[in-house]
Design a protein around this motif. Structure first.
Motif, PDB file in Angstrom:
ATOM      1  N   TRP A  92      12.010 -12.410   9.177  1.00  0.00           N
ATOM      2  CA  TRP A  92      13.075 -13.222   8.662  1.00  0.00           C
ATOM      3  C   TRP A  92      13.834 -12.729   7.421  1.00  0.00           C
ATOM      4  N   MET A  93      12.982 -12.339   6.628  1.00  0.00           N
ATOM      5  CA  MET A  93      13.816 -11.643   5.171  1.00  0.00           C
ATOM      6  C   MET A  93      14.042 -10.354   5.307  1.00  0.00           C
ATOM      7  N   LYS A  94      13.590  -9.633   6.240  1.00  0.00           N
ATOM      8  CA  LYS A  94      14.040  -8.214   6.667  1.00  0.00           C
ATOM      9  C   LYS A  94      13.107  -7.410   5.674  1.00  0.00           C
TER      10      LYS A  94
END
Length: 240
Positions: free
Chosen positions: A183-185
């Motif tokens: 999600w936060m890469k």
């Protein structure tokens, strides 16, 4: 026949009154949990430590032994947590080159993250009307068990409740790390491992080593540094 019965009763008395039964039950639960974990294809949501806890609690409840008798016998295993705490210096020493190379980001992130790990649980529990004993038990929930037990006792908490919070925290950290990283890469295994060790202690570190040796090394680093930071500062910060 009477003599044999007397010897049998004496052996059973030693087995049930002494530490042998508790130690045997603990080791059997651990070995059974490892076997079950492999058989069910190593799910992230069911680590061996959780399986062992469920098995052991079920045996203690159904057998009628009782928690007090089991705890009395298992005190020898609890005594080993002292040397385990000292042994945390080994992974710290082994990762000293990482500390030297990344001391600036570690110096910035560790105090903030370790403080937030304690604060958000306290805020939620306080908002739900938890007692001071429960708050003290939840405060060290992101610290490895040997240190968390000592901190919990010092703050006036319940060690049993602290250990339960530790187990839940470690399982959730291991379960959501992949989702959170995507999600936060975040792809850097050093960051993922450090976050697992900081939030998920030993359970998160086990998960980190499944990702890669690099993630496991940084998880060990995060777990050790978080334990040291929390043990030094939480007892002073908690009254405020």
């Amino acid at each position: 026949m009477t003599e044999r019965s007397g010897v049998y009763n004496e052996l059973m008395s030693v087995w049930t009154v002494g530490p042998l039964l508790s130690i045997a039950m603990t080791l059997a639960a651990f070995l059974a949990a490892q076997w079950i974990f492999v058989r069910i294809r190593r799910p992230l949501w069911m680590p061996p430590v959780l399986i062992a806890a469920v098995l052991l609690s079920g045996v203690v409840a159904l057998s009628g032994i009782g928690y007090e008798k089991y705890q009395h016998g298992a005190r020898w295993l609890t005594a080993l947590l002292g040397p385990a705490t000292v042994a945390l210096g080994i992974p710290l020493y082994q990762q000293m080159h990482h500390i030297r190379a990344l001391w600036k980001p570690i110096l910035v992130t560790l105090p903030i993250a370790a403080t937030l790990a304690a604060v958000y649980s306290l805020v939620i529990a306080w908002g739900m009307g938890a007692s001071p004993m429960v708050l003290a038990s939840l405060a060290p929930k992101s610290v490895t068990a040997p240190i968390a037990m000592g901190v919990s006792e010092q703050l006036g908490g319940s060690v049993s409740l602290t250990l339960g919070a530790l187990l839940i925290t470690g399982v959730l950290a291991s379960l959501f790390v992949d989702w959170g990283a995507k999600w936060m890469k975040v792809t850097d295994e050093r960051i993922i491992g450090f976050a697992l060790g900081l939030n998920g202690h030993a359970v998160g570190t086990a998960r980190a080593f499944e990702i890669s040796p690099t993630a496991g090394a940084f998880s060990s680093l995060g777990m050790g540094l978080t334990g040291v930071f929390t043990a030094l500062f939480l007892p002073f910060m908690f009254p405020f």
